[in-house]
Scaffold this active site. Structure first.
Site, PDB file in Angstrom:
ATOM      1  N   LYS A 253       2.882 -12.224   4.584  1.00 47.89           N
ATOM      2  CA  LYS A 253       4.067 -12.104   3.720  1.00 47.89           C
ATOM      3  C   LYS A 253       5.006 -13.292   3.950  1.00 47.89           C
ATOM      4  O   LYS A 253       5.489 -13.915   3.003  1.00 47.89           O
ATOM      5  CB  LYS A 253       4.802 -10.794   3.984  1.00 47.89           C
TER       6      LYS A 253
ATOM      7  N   GLY B 168       0.800  -1.218   0.000  1.00 55.01           N
ATOM      8  CA  GLY B 168       0.000   0.000   0.000  1.00 55.01           C
ATOM      9  C   GLY B 168       0.836   1.271   0.000  1.00 55.01           C
ATOM     10  O   GLY B 168       0.460   2.269  -0.620  1.00 55.01           O
TER      11      GLY B 168
ATOM     12  N   LYS C  70     -11.676  -9.364   7.235  1.00 56.98           N
ATOM     13  CA  LYS C  70     -10.898  -8.312   6.572  1.00 56.98           C
ATOM     14  C   LYS C  70     -11.710  -7.010   6.552  1.00 56.98           C
ATOM     15  O   LYS C  70     -12.744  -6.917   5.894  1.00 56.98           O
ATOM     16  CB  LYS C  70     -10.584  -8.780   5.140  1.00 56.98           C
TER      17      LYS C  70
HETATM   18  P1  ADP Z   1       1.627  -3.851   2.899  1.00 58.53           P
HETATM   19  O1  ADP Z   1       0.727  -2.711   2.583  1.00 58.53           O
HETATM   20  O2  ADP Z   1       2.971  -3.711   2.252  1.00 58.53           O
HETATM   21  O3  ADP Z   1       1.009  -5.194   2.687  1.00 58.53           O
HETATM   22  P2  ADP Z   1       1.376  -4.239   5.789  1.00 58.53           P
HETATM   23  O4  ADP Z   1       1.088  -3.065   6.633  1.00 58.53           O
HETATM   24  O5  ADP Z   1       0.285  -5.209   5.533  1.00 58.53           O
HETATM   25  O6  ADP Z   1       2.017  -3.687   4.447  1.00 58.53           O
HETATM   26  O7  ADP Z   1       2.600  -5.059   6.425  1.00 58.53           O
HETATM   27  C1  ADP Z   1       3.863  -4.439   6.685  1.00 58.53           C
HETATM   28  C2  ADP Z   1       3.975  -4.020   8.145  1.00 58.53           C
HETATM   29  O8  ADP Z   1       4.148  -5.154   8.987  1.00 58.53           O
HETATM   30  C3  ADP Z   1       5.168  -3.175   8.487  1.00 58.53           C
HETATM   31  O9  ADP Z   1       4.916  -1.816   8.247  1.00 58.53           O
HETATM   32  C4  ADP Z   1       5.364  -3.436   9.991  1.00 58.53           C
HETATM   33  O10 ADP Z   1       4.773  -2.377  10.743  1.00 58.53           O
HETATM   34  C5  ADP Z   1       4.559  -4.683  10.257  1.00 58.53           C
HETATM   35  N1  ADP Z   1       5.259  -5.761  10.949  1.00 58.53           N
HETATM   36  C6  ADP Z   1       4.650  -6.624  11.793  1.00 58.53           C
HETATM   37  N2  ADP Z   1       5.507  -7.530  12.265  1.00 58.53           N
HETATM   38  C7  ADP Z   1       6.699  -7.279  11.707  1.00 58.53           C
HETATM   39  C8  ADP Z   1       7.989  -7.888  11.820  1.00 58.53           C
HETATM   40  N3  ADP Z   1       8.188  -8.982  12.577  1.00 58.53           N
HETATM   41  N4  ADP Z   1       9.015  -7.356  11.130  1.00 58.53           N
HETATM   42  C9  ADP Z   1       8.816  -6.274  10.347  1.00 58.53           C
HETATM   43  N5  ADP Z   1       7.621  -5.639  10.200  1.00 58.53           N
HETATM   44  C10 ADP Z   1       6.563  -6.124  10.874  1.00 58.53           C
HETATM   45 MG    MG Z   2      -0.842  -5.936   3.788  1.00 58.25          MG
END
Ligand code: ADP
Ligand code: MG
Length: 315
Positions: free
Chosen positions: A275, A11, A129
């Site tokens: 992820k 995002g 979700k």
């Molecule tokens: P995207 O939009 O890229 O899918 P998300 O917000 O869904 O992003 O996921 C990325 C976020 O996950 C990061 O910004 C971080 O705050 C969070 N996060 C949670 N756990 C971890 C971790 N163990 N290591 C790194 N980031 C983490």
């Molecule tokens: Mg995400």
């Protein structure tokens, strides 16, 4: 080198916290990520790009709702298709420009992508979700009763509609994506995790659901035989004990280590969890390497200098 790569952009590549999310802002944000992808292509990678669509679909839903006295409602699958088109257009134009600036002659093409889900997926019994705008409790409960929404309170910011997030089973347009790749195109696919559909009466029918973009990107990566799966998000590296004073960045983890850290609770659902799980699935299904990083670090991550790598096993 893992020549064929799927790059899933998060995002933050399209909208940044604190911004209003205007179209010029989105184009500007997209330019930064597109420059990085163009560099990757200049290094010899063939790239299929996938992307999230949360804020964009939220805006489409809000617009439809504010216009509901004059226009018919939009089902979620149609909102997803609209967002794939709008975001795909932006990426085609901006990435196309970045490629031309590097004298790379490649067309950038968006494939509106439907993804088949299983109507018996347990996710349909547990909508989880959150989508669209925030509502007051009174407002959201009226919609729950009148429109059959599932609703949930979201971390003290208000109430939201929640929808099922089933796992992707089959990518309908995968053959078209393969054909465009063979023709030398840079392909944009499974935007927002793909348009969720179920098989019905020998055809397909859209459903009210959202497929996780990391899982859908993983499936696409395996189905086109990609060697490299890059997940571009807003942190340079995955960490253990994230957000605590024991936080430790991970340079590399094997699939088994990643599974263990996940079991230990280092990667929460809805953010880093999908992820890492998608990365594990990619390798278990025959993929090569996974890199999780942010756009600003991607070049150095491809050189092994930063980012988090998930690998099958250590030599
Ligand atoms: P995207 O939009 O890229 O899918 P998300 O917000 O869904 O992003 O996921 C990325 C976020 O996950 C990061 O910004 C971080 O705050 C969070 N996060 C949670 N756990 C971890 C971790 N163990 N290591 C790194 N980031 C983490
Ligand atoms: Mg995400």
């Amino acid at each position: 080198m893992d020549k064929l790569a799927v790059v899933a952009i998060g995002g933050n590549s399209l909208t940044r916290p604190g911004q209003r999310g205007t179209i010029p802002e989105q184009f500007e944000n997209t330019r930064a990520t597109s420059a990085v992808i163009a560099d990757m292509i200049a290094r010899g990678h063939e790239v299929v790009l996938t992307h999230g669509n949360g804020p964009q679909v939220g805006n489409i839903l809000l617009r439809a709702e504010m216009a509901s006295s004059v226009l018919p409602p939009l089902p979620l699958d149609t909102c997803g298709a609209d967002s794939q088109g709008g975001i795909g257009y932006m990426l085609q134009q901006v990435l196309g420009t970045e490629l031309r600036r590097r004298a790379i002659e490649k067309d950038v093409v968006t494939v509106l992508t439907q993804v088949v889900v299983d109507p018996n997926d347990p996710a349909f019994d547990e909508p989880s979700k959150p989508i669209g705008p925030f509502y007051s409790e009174e407002d959201v409960k009226r919609r729950r009763d009148e429109q059959g929404w599932a609703v949930m309170e979201d971390a003290s910011r208000g109430w939201r509609r929640v929808v099922p997030s089933p796992m992707p089973v089959r990518i309908v347009e995968v053959g078209a994506i393969r054909a465009l790749l063979s023709a030398g195109c840079v392909v944009i696919g499974v935007g927002g995790g793909g348009i969720p559909v179920v098989e019905s009466d020998g055809g397909l029918r859209g459903v009210e659901a959202v497929i996780d973009k990391d899982h859908a990107s993983r499936l696409l990566a395996n189905q086109i035989g990609a060697g490299l799966f890059v997940i571009s998000t807003d942190v340079p590296q995955v960490a253990l004990h994230y957000g605590t004073d024991r936080e430790t960045a991970i340079d590399e983890m094997t699939v088994e280590e990643a599974e263990r850290y996940h079991r230990e609770g280092h990667f929460p659902p809805g953010s880093m969890g999908p992820k890492v799980l998608a990365g594990i699935d990619f390798i278990r299904n025959g993929g090569g390497t996974v890199i999780i990083t942010n756009p600003g670090s991607l070049g150095r991550a491809l050189d092994g200098e930063t980012g988090t790598r998930i690998i099958r096993e250590r030599e």
